[in-house]
Design a protein around this motif. Structure first.
Motif, PDB file in Angstrom:
ATOM      1  N   GLU A 126       0.806  -1.222   0.000  1.00  0.00           N
ATOM      2  CA  GLU A 126       0.000   0.000   0.000  1.00  0.00           C
ATOM      3  C   GLU A 126       0.839   1.271   0.000  1.00  0.00           C
ATOM      4  O   GLU A 126       0.375   2.329  -0.456  1.00  0.00           O
ATOM      5  N   THR A 127       2.053   1.187   0.498  1.00  0.00           N
ATOM      6  CA  THR A 127       2.844   2.412   0.651  1.00  0.00           C
ATOM      7  C   THR A 127       4.154   2.443  -0.124  1.00  0.00           C
ATOM      8  O   THR A 127       4.728   3.515  -0.309  1.00  0.00           O
ATOM      9  N   ASN A 128       4.638   1.291  -0.572  1.00  0.00           N
ATOM     10  CA  ASN A 128       5.952   1.254  -1.219  1.00  0.00           C
ATOM     11  C   ASN A 128       5.981   0.258  -2.366  1.00  0.00           C
ATOM     12  O   ASN A 128       5.190  -0.696  -2.407  1.00  0.00           O
ATOM     13  N   ALA A 129       6.930   0.492  -3.266  1.00  0.00           N
ATOM     14  CA  ALA A 129       7.163  -0.431  -4.378  1.00  0.00           C
ATOM     15  C   ALA A 129       8.668  -0.683  -4.479  1.00  0.00           C
ATOM     16  O   ALA A 129       9.462   0.268  -4.455  1.00  0.00           O
ATOM     17  N   GLN A 130       9.046  -1.957  -4.578  1.00  0.00           N
ATOM     18  CA  GLN A 130      10.445  -2.328  -4.673  1.00  0.00           C
ATOM     19  C   GLN A 130      10.701  -3.035  -6.001  1.00  0.00           C
ATOM     20  O   GLN A 130       9.987  -3.961  -6.372  1.00  0.00           O
ATOM     21  N   ILE A 131      11.750  -2.587  -6.688  1.00  0.00           N
ATOM     22  CA  ILE A 131      12.215  -3.271  -7.884  1.00  0.00           C
ATOM     23  C   ILE A 131      13.471  -4.048  -7.501  1.00  0.00           C
ATOM     24  O   ILE A 131      14.408  -3.473  -6.942  1.00  0.00           O
ATOM     25  N   LEU A 132      13.498  -5.351  -7.787  1.00  0.00           N
ATOM     26  CA  LEU A 132      14.655  -6.183  -7.483  1.00  0.00           C
ATOM     27  C   LEU A 132      15.288  -6.661  -8.782  1.00  0.00           C
ATOM     28  O   LEU A 132      14.577  -7.041  -9.717  1.00  0.00           O
ATOM     29  N   ASP A 133      16.603  -6.634  -8.831  1.00  0.00           N
ATOM     30  CA  ASP A 133      17.316  -7.071 -10.029  1.00  0.00           C
ATOM     31  C   ASP A 133      18.494  -7.954  -9.631  1.00  0.00           C
ATOM     32  O   ASP A 133      19.295  -7.579  -8.774  1.00  0.00           O
ATOM     33  N   TRP A 134      18.577  -9.134 -10.260  1.00  0.00           N
ATOM     34  CA  TRP A 134      19.659 -10.078  -9.950  1.00  0.00           C
ATOM     35  C   TRP A 134      20.816  -9.867 -10.927  1.00  0.00           C
ATOM     36  O   TRP A 134      20.635  -9.933 -12.142  1.00  0.00           O
ATOM     37  N   LYS A 135      21.993  -9.612 -10.382  1.00  0.00           N
ATOM     38  CA  LYS A 135      23.176  -9.434 -11.216  1.00  0.00           C
ATOM     39  C   LYS A 135      24.144 -10.591 -10.984  1.00  0.00           C
ATOM     40  O   LYS A 135      24.466 -10.930  -9.844  1.00  0.00           O
ATOM     41  N   THR A 136      24.608 -11.165 -12.078  1.00  0.00           N
ATOM     42  CA  THR A 136      25.526 -12.303 -11.965  1.00  0.00           C
ATOM     43  C   THR A 136      26.939 -11.916 -12.373  1.00  0.00           C
ATOM     44  O   THR A 136      27.756 -12.768 -12.683  1.00  0.00           O
ATOM     45  N   TYR A 137      27.221 -10.604 -12.380  1.00  0.00           N
ATOM     46  CA  TYR A 137      28.601 -10.145 -12.559  1.00  0.00           C
ATOM     47  C   TYR A 137      29.031  -9.436 -11.277  1.00  0.00           C
ATOM     48  O   TYR A 137      28.186  -9.080 -10.443  1.00  0.00           O
ATOM     49  N   PRO A 138      30.324  -9.221 -11.070  1.00  0.00           N
ATOM     50  CA  PRO A 138      30.808  -8.626  -9.816  1.00  0.00           C
ATOM     51  C   PRO A 138      30.235  -7.239  -9.571  1.00  0.00           C
ATOM     52  O   PRO A 138      29.948  -6.488 -10.506  1.00  0.00           O
ATOM     53  N   GLN A 139      30.079  -6.916  -8.306  1.00  0.00           N
ATOM     54  CA  GLN A 139      29.559  -5.606  -7.926  1.00  0.00           C
ATOM     55  C   GLN A 139      30.527  -4.517  -8.354  1.00  0.00           C
ATOM     56  O   GLN A 139      31.736  -4.615  -8.116  1.00  0.00           O
ATOM     57  N   PRO A 140      30.055  -3.452  -9.017  1.00  0.00           N
ATOM     58  CA  PRO A 140      30.961  -2.376  -9.430  1.00  0.00           C
ATOM     59  C   PRO A 140      31.549  -1.669  -8.218  1.00  0.00           C
ATOM     60  O   PRO A 140      30.911  -1.571  -7.174  1.00  0.00           O
ATOM     61  N   LYS A 141      32.772  -1.194  -8.377  1.00  0.00           N
ATOM     62  CA  LYS A 141      33.451  -0.542  -7.266  1.00  0.00           C
ATOM     63  C   LYS A 141      32.810   0.813  -6.933  1.00  0.00           C
ATOM     64  O   LYS A 141      32.838   1.262  -5.798  1.00  0.00           O
ATOM     65  N   LYS A 142      32.242   1.459  -7.937  1.00  0.00           N
ATOM     66  CA  LYS A 142      31.624   2.761  -7.718  1.00  0.00           C
ATOM     67  C   LYS A 142      30.125   2.666  -7.963  1.00  0.00           C
ATOM     68  O   LYS A 142      29.687   2.429  -9.090  1.00  0.00           O
ATOM     69  N   SER A 143      29.348   2.869  -6.908  1.00  0.00           N
ATOM     70  CA  SER A 143      27.896   2.778  -7.042  1.00  0.00           C
ATOM     71  C   SER A 143      27.349   3.910  -7.909  1.00  0.00           C
ATOM     72  O   SER A 143      26.275   3.786  -8.488  1.00  0.00           O
ATOM     73  N   GLN A 144      28.104   5.017  -8.027  1.00  0.00           N
ATOM     74  CA  GLN A 144      27.652   6.151  -8.823  1.00  0.00           C
ATOM     75  C   GLN A 144      27.493   5.768 -10.287  1.00  0.00           C
ATOM     76  O   GLN A 144      26.623   6.285 -10.992  1.00  0.00           O
ATOM     77  N   TRP A 145      28.347   4.836 -10.743  1.00  0.00           N
ATOM     78  CA  TRP A 145      28.231   4.373 -12.134  1.00  0.00           C
ATOM     79  C   TRP A 145      26.872   3.732 -12.364  1.00  0.00           C
ATOM     80  O   TRP A 145      26.204   4.009 -13.364  1.00  0.00           O
TER      81      TRP A 145
END
Length: 268
Positions: A126-145
């Protein structure tokens, strides 16, 4: 005589296409108009195949269907699925008061282009919506990218435009399933300021696309190239076709295989 393109390919635009268009319009032309592929190494192809299988298992699991036949011959696949579920028990605990759907597709018509997104998992209450995405490559070092990537921006934008949720009620979380010692996540919140910025940037990008498309169709003018000074041509598989090997003074063999993070995941 150049065959006129009536834009069947461009009717539908995904985040992957927007990323390529923004990063290099000429590359966009090569791939989506001239139907030229980019080389993929055997190792990258294996990774892509594994990623597709992982997404299929997660979809089957969300639907309540058996997954034993999909994982019985791949113990690593079972291991990562289990690790993800254990790392995020809250998002895998179903509640009858929420809407949940795997591989949820949404479209939005903007300036004559049908923007298309596919959420690995969408959870709404009722109050929120979450989008989830599965990544199978390494986490990028910079989240800003990743924050500036069109997947993040378009996925959040389309959900805000096609639901009654305020931008502040929407978030997107990437789960990097192969991170060690356990899956790691990056969550991006949304707000009205980001939403308006995306609207403006999207409008400008699509306006340029329309202009480039008209020039390409009617005057045979190629899409623009990016400046050599950006150094993005060094590892591009179209460097020879664009005569950038000569312009950049590059010598010897370069690695022109695509980056896994640049590959748009195929919907199940």
């Amino acid at each position: 005589m150049k065959a006129e393109i009536d834009s069947p390919i461009l009717t539908r635009l995904s985040q992957g296409q927007l990323n390529i268009l923004e990063n290099c319009p000429r590359k966009f032309q090569h791939i989506y108009f001239e139907q030229l592929g980019t080389p993929v190494s055997p190792q990258q192809q294996e990774h892509l195949t594994w990623g597709s299988r992982f997404h299929l298992v997660m979809q089957q699991r969300e639907l309540g269907l058996p997954i034993e036949s999909l994982v019985k011959e791949d113990s690593q696949l079972q291991q990562w699925v289990t690790a993800l579920v254990n790392a995020a028990p809250d998002i895998f605990t179903k509640n009858w008061e929420t809407f949940r759907e795997a591989e949820h597709c949404r479209t939005l018509n903007v300036a004559g282009y049908l923007l298309t997104v596919v959420y690995d998992l969408l959870i709404e209450d009722e109050t929120n919506a979450q989008i989830l995405d599965w990544k199978t490559y390494p986490q990028p070092k910079k989240s800003q990218w990743l924050a500036q990537d069109w997947q993040t921006r378009l996925y959040l934008y389309v959900l805000a435009e096609t639901t009654d949720y305020l931008p502040e009620q929407i978030s997107m979380t990437y789960w990097f399933v192969k991170s060690q010692p356990s899956p790691q996540k990056l969550t991006f919140t949304y707000d009205s300021v980001k939403h308006e910025k995306t609207r403006q940037d999207l409008s400008e990008l699509l306006s340029r696309l329309t202009m480039w498309l008209e020039r390409y169709n009617y005057d045979s003018i190629p899409f623009p190239q990016i400046p050599v000074s950006t150094n993005r041509c060094l590892d591009c598989s179209f460097a020879v076709r664009c005569q950038r090997l000569v312009e950049s003074g590059m010598k010897g063999n370069r690695n022109v295989l695509i980056n896994l993070a640049d590959i748009e995941e195929v919907s199940i």
